[in-house]
Scaffold this active site. Structure first.
Site, PDB file in Angstrom:
ATOM      1  CG  ASP A 153      27.506   5.550  47.670  1.00 54.56           C
ATOM      2  OD1 ASP A 153      28.670   5.548  47.726  1.00 54.56           O
ATOM      3  OD2 ASP A 153      26.791   4.944  47.826  1.00 54.56           O
ATOM      4  CG  HIS A 223      30.014   2.089  47.465  1.00 61.87           C
ATOM      5  ND1 HIS A 223      29.022   2.700  48.052  1.00 61.87           N
ATOM      6  CD2 HIS A 223      29.939   0.679  47.946  1.00 61.87           C
ATOM      7  CE1 HIS A 223      28.285   2.013  48.682  1.00 61.87           C
ATOM      8  NE2 HIS A 223      28.857   0.943  48.822  1.00 61.87           N
ATOM      9  CB  SER A 535      26.431  -1.229  49.332  1.00 61.02           C
ATOM     10  OG  SER A 535      27.238  -0.397  50.487  1.00 61.02           O
TER      11      SER A 535
END
Ligand SMILES: *[C@@H]1O[C@H](CO)[C@@H](O)[C@H](O)[C@H]1NC(C)=O
Ligand SMILES: *[C@@H]1O[C@H](CO)[C@@H](O)[C@H](O)[C@H]1NC(C)=O
Ligand SMILES: *[C@@H]1O[C@H](CO)[C@@H](O)[C@H](O)[C@H]1NC(C)=O
Ligand SMILES: *[C@@H]1O[C@H](CO)[C@@H](O)[C@H](O)[C@H]1NC(C)=O
Length: 746
Positions: A153, A223, A535
């Site tokens: 990520d 994220h 996600s």
């Protein structure tokens, strides 16, 4: 070093990366394309040596034979893949790429492509409560202790409380990874929770690296912190919340699992597949058990996407690979990451509601949904309403008039895109708030800089009616959002969740399953924030996979996937079918959520599993072998022993076989229950399966015959094996194609 971007801008990007791409993806100037060196990925199959140095030497020799010298080869190689499989990435011209593809031992050469990133209460909602009643799975599985989840990520914020290692035992001895140091990231940032960290910046444009930490530390894009803490965040005592919303105990799905982060995505740019493959290669070598990939690439077929063979090698080594389905729903056929060996996850809502009260100047009230907390004193007082702009785009919004007012904006043709445009325009013009009217409300992006609320179209008319009737200036007040976890709120498939069928592999039913991905509260730097997207659904699934691996260490990735898929729910807690948000809202079908919404406690004990030997995947499709010999022996992929059936081209009748392995009580008898798609006759032979001490595996035949001549429409059904204790259900999708020359584009 921190990026100076406003929080508003960042918040807008997370669930709708598409728009950031629309704004930022400029075409490259076309120069002398023959001479331009680009990043190519060369795949050489299984590695021929255990010693990584020998594998690397082979890569150098291979490339040197085309470039003319070892030095030139060393100069252009960017990554050498040597742990999970053999291959390399190099900067070469299109002509050199062609030459390399003709070399012995080279299986494919593809250009590297761009990739992009695609909780407190969510776990309780899944029945995985830490409080009473204790969850079977969570406690039986020792909260995932000892399982290693690799999160590929944007990096991680290591100081987050979610990565504390209090009470955790030593790092599993099989761990071979490392804590790669870098900017503001040294070995002491890893611990017994965050056991590994690597970062990859070689193929990232220099301009993107500005404002980024040159280390595994997440900078402008948190994220990765969010997804890693969702998958395996430690239990954080005390109340974790986002300005009072969604308060509760924060923890990941497998709170005692270990995390290794691989930073391949940078800021808003994202990354590329050559880098992704390098991270998958390292993660295989490091010894992760689960890979969590909340990202998606551009248009690439499974034959050309380099991460498809990389993930297959991982699965061959017993590693479960979990990908998000993408955020391009509710349009059909938008799903990505459809590989049969990975788990492809759709996003569903959780049982949280965020009512926000709007009071009009005549004291009447309307309730909308929002994630809005008070930023400044006076935000929740009466303001003048600006309602003259329909969609609040550049053409309709008068920036002078909206200053200091709350704007009422309408959804236009594309509500998701229009919301972003309206929010940015109202914010830039100095508006005091936004009331956005649209038909479905499950994308609620926190806008820290702008009070906002989403209302339905009926409410918009009530507000307009008041504004046009009142003799004074129309006034409106938005009160801060309250969080109301409500038992009456049931899961739905999120509108943004990408839908099947898979355009690339229609004979593989995708997505596999849905997991919570809307309004997920998880770590962002030292705090907790809401994010939405597939996600967020992906690490939920990775956490559950980690728990199952802990309980069933010998199960293959296919068996674990089968256990999760065959036990999913298609109905809510009241027995009512799960709904899919979209236009129109409808009862969910397998292209929305695969086999249904994840049900972790039932996945512990699935009864039967549809297992697959990883070698079979290539037998049913010539993924990286274009030879006529391969194509001649190739069978349709619906013959793979998947826990789902998709037949995209049923002419008159087709017979397929499936094999189930008994993982429940040795002596058991299962009966088939068939729910046929309308107009399709399904015959299962035998209809009864008996298992005992010696018979663990049973094969059965399914014959599909069309009873109608309707062209080109998918219909859905299911096959369920029941023994009185277990319900082993797989979804079925069938399209009848009578005329060969047919396109479903009327
Ligand atoms: C690592 O970084 C931390 C915090 O930035 C610092 O306190 C510590 O001294 C550093 N450790 C080493 C070994 O450099
Ligand atoms: C709205 O309610 C407030 C407080 O109860 C009151 O002072 C005000 O007069 C009311 N306004 C109208 C238009 O009824
Ligand atoms: C915007 O509103 C202001 C103030 O009402 C007005 O003077 C101006 O002409 C408007 N602009 C446009 C483009 O309509
Ligand atoms: C499937 O069943 C139908 C009807 O019983 C039969 O006509 C057909 O031959 C069978 N198809 C195959 C492929 O066995």
């Amino acid at each position: 070093m921190e990026s100076q971007r406003s929080p508003l801008f960042l918040a807008l990007l997370l669930p709708v990366t598409l728009y950031s791409c629309l704004l930022q993806c400029r075409g490259l100037p076309s120069a002398n394309t023959e001479d331009i060196r680009k990043l190519y990925i060369v795949y050489m199959g299984e590695k021929q040596h255990e010693d990584p140095e020998l594998v690397t030497a082979l890569h150098h020799d291979t490339l040197a034979s085309v470039l003319g010298s070892k030095d030139a080869a060393l100069d252009s190689i960017v990554y050498s893949y040597k742990h999970g499989f053999s291959g390399f990435a190099a900067m070469i011209t299109v002509l050199q790429a062609k030459q390399v593809s003709g070399l012995p031992g080279v299986r494919s050469v593809t250009q590297s492509r761009r990739i992009k990133p695609t909780t407190t209460r969510s776990w309780d909602f899944l029945g995985l409560s830490i409080k009473n009643p204790p969850s079977k799975l969570l406690h039986k599985a020792k909260m995932g202790d000892g399982i290693i989840i690799g999160v590929i990520d944007t990096g991680v914020w290591p100081e987050s409380k979610s990565f504390r290692d209090d009470g955790l035992g030593p790092i599993p001895s099989r761990w071979k990874g490392t804590c790669q140091t870098g900017q503001l990231f040294n070995a002491s940032h890893c611990n017994r929770k965050l056991i590994g960290a690597r970062w990859y910046d070689k193929a990232v444009p220099r301009s993107v690296l500005k404002g980024e930490y040159r280390s595994a530390r997440a900078a402008s894009n948190q994220h990765g912190t969010h997804t890693a803490s969702t998958a395996a965040g430690s239990i954080v005592k005390g109340r974790t919340s986002f300005f009072g919303l969604g308060a509760g105990v924060a923890r990941g799905g497998a709170p005692r699992a270990r995390v290794a982060v691989y930073k391949v995505l940078w800021g808003d740019y994202g990354g590329d597949t050559a880098t992704l493959v390098a991270a998958i290669d390292d993660a295989v070598g490091d010894g992760v058990d689960v890979m969590s990939l909340s990202l998606a690439g551009g248009p690439a077929t499974p034959n050309t996407a380099a991460d498809s063979w990389a993930s297959l090698h991982a699965v061959k080594r017993g590693i479960s690979v979990v990908y998000g389905a993408g955020n391009d729903g509710p349009r059909p056929g938008t799903l990505t990451n459809a590989l049969p060996w990975v788990i492809t996850v759709a996003a569903s809502t959780i049982d949280r509601s965020f009512p926000t009260v709007i009071t009009l100047g005549d004291n009447s009230t309307i309730v909308g949904q929002a994630v809005y907390y008070r930023t400044k004193k006076g935000d929740d007082s009466f303001k003048e309403l600006y309602y003259n702009a329909s969609s609040c785009d550049e053409d309709t919004l008068n920036a002078t008039e909206v200053r200091g007012k709350i704007a009422l904006c309408n959804m236009g043709d594309d509500p998701d895109k229009q919301f972003v445009i309206a929010a940015v325009n109202v914010f830039r013009a100095g508006g005091a708030g936004l009331i956005f009217a649209r038909y479905t409300t499950n994308i609620l992006t926190p806008l820290p800089d702008l009070p906002y609320v989403v209302v339905d179209l009926e409410s918009r008319f009530k507000i307009l009616d008041y504004a046009q009737r009142t003799s004074r200036e129309p006034l409106v007040k938005v009160s801060p959002t309250r969080s109301v976890p409500s038992d009456s709120f049931t899961p739905r498939v999120a509108a943004f969740s990408s839908r099947g069928p898979s355009a690339a592999l229609p004979a593989v039913l995708k997505p596999d399953i849905a997991a919570p991905g809307v309004q997920i509260l998880a770590a962002v730097k030292d705090s907790y924030e809401f994010m939405s997207g597939t996600s967020m659904a992906t690490p939920h699934m990775s956490g559950v996979v980690a728990l199952l691996k802990c309980l069933h260490p010998t199960w293959s990735p296919a068996a674990i996937k089968s256990a999760i898929v065959t036990t999913a729910s298609t109905i809510d807690q009241y027995g009512i079918p799960i709904v899919a948000e979209g236009v129109p809202r409808k009862i969910a079908d397998p292209f929305d959520y695969g086999s249904g919404n994840i049900n972790p406690d039932r996945a512990v004990d699935p009864g039967l599993v549809y297992d697959i030997n990883p070698r079979d995947y290539e037998e049913f499709k010539c993924f990286w072998d274009e030879s006529e010999a391969c194509k001649a022996t190739q069978q349709p992929m619906y013959h793979l022993n998947l826990p789902s059936i998709a037949i995209p081209n049923l002419k008159s009748s087709v017979t397929i076989f499936r094999t189930v392995t008994n993982v429940g009580a040795a002596k058991s008898i299962y009966k088939a229950i068939v729910e046929s798609p309308p107009g399709i006759n399904i015959e299962v032979m035998p209809k009864i399966l008996q298992f005992d001490d010696r018979t663990k595996v049973q094969r059965f035949k399914i014959n599909f015959t069309t009873m109608h001549k309707m062209q080109g429409v998918y219909t859905f059904g299911s096959l369920t094996w029941v023994d009185g204790i277990h319900t082993v259900r797989i979804p079925i999708a069938i399209r009848v194609v009578i005329e060969e020359l047919f396109a479903d584009v009327q």
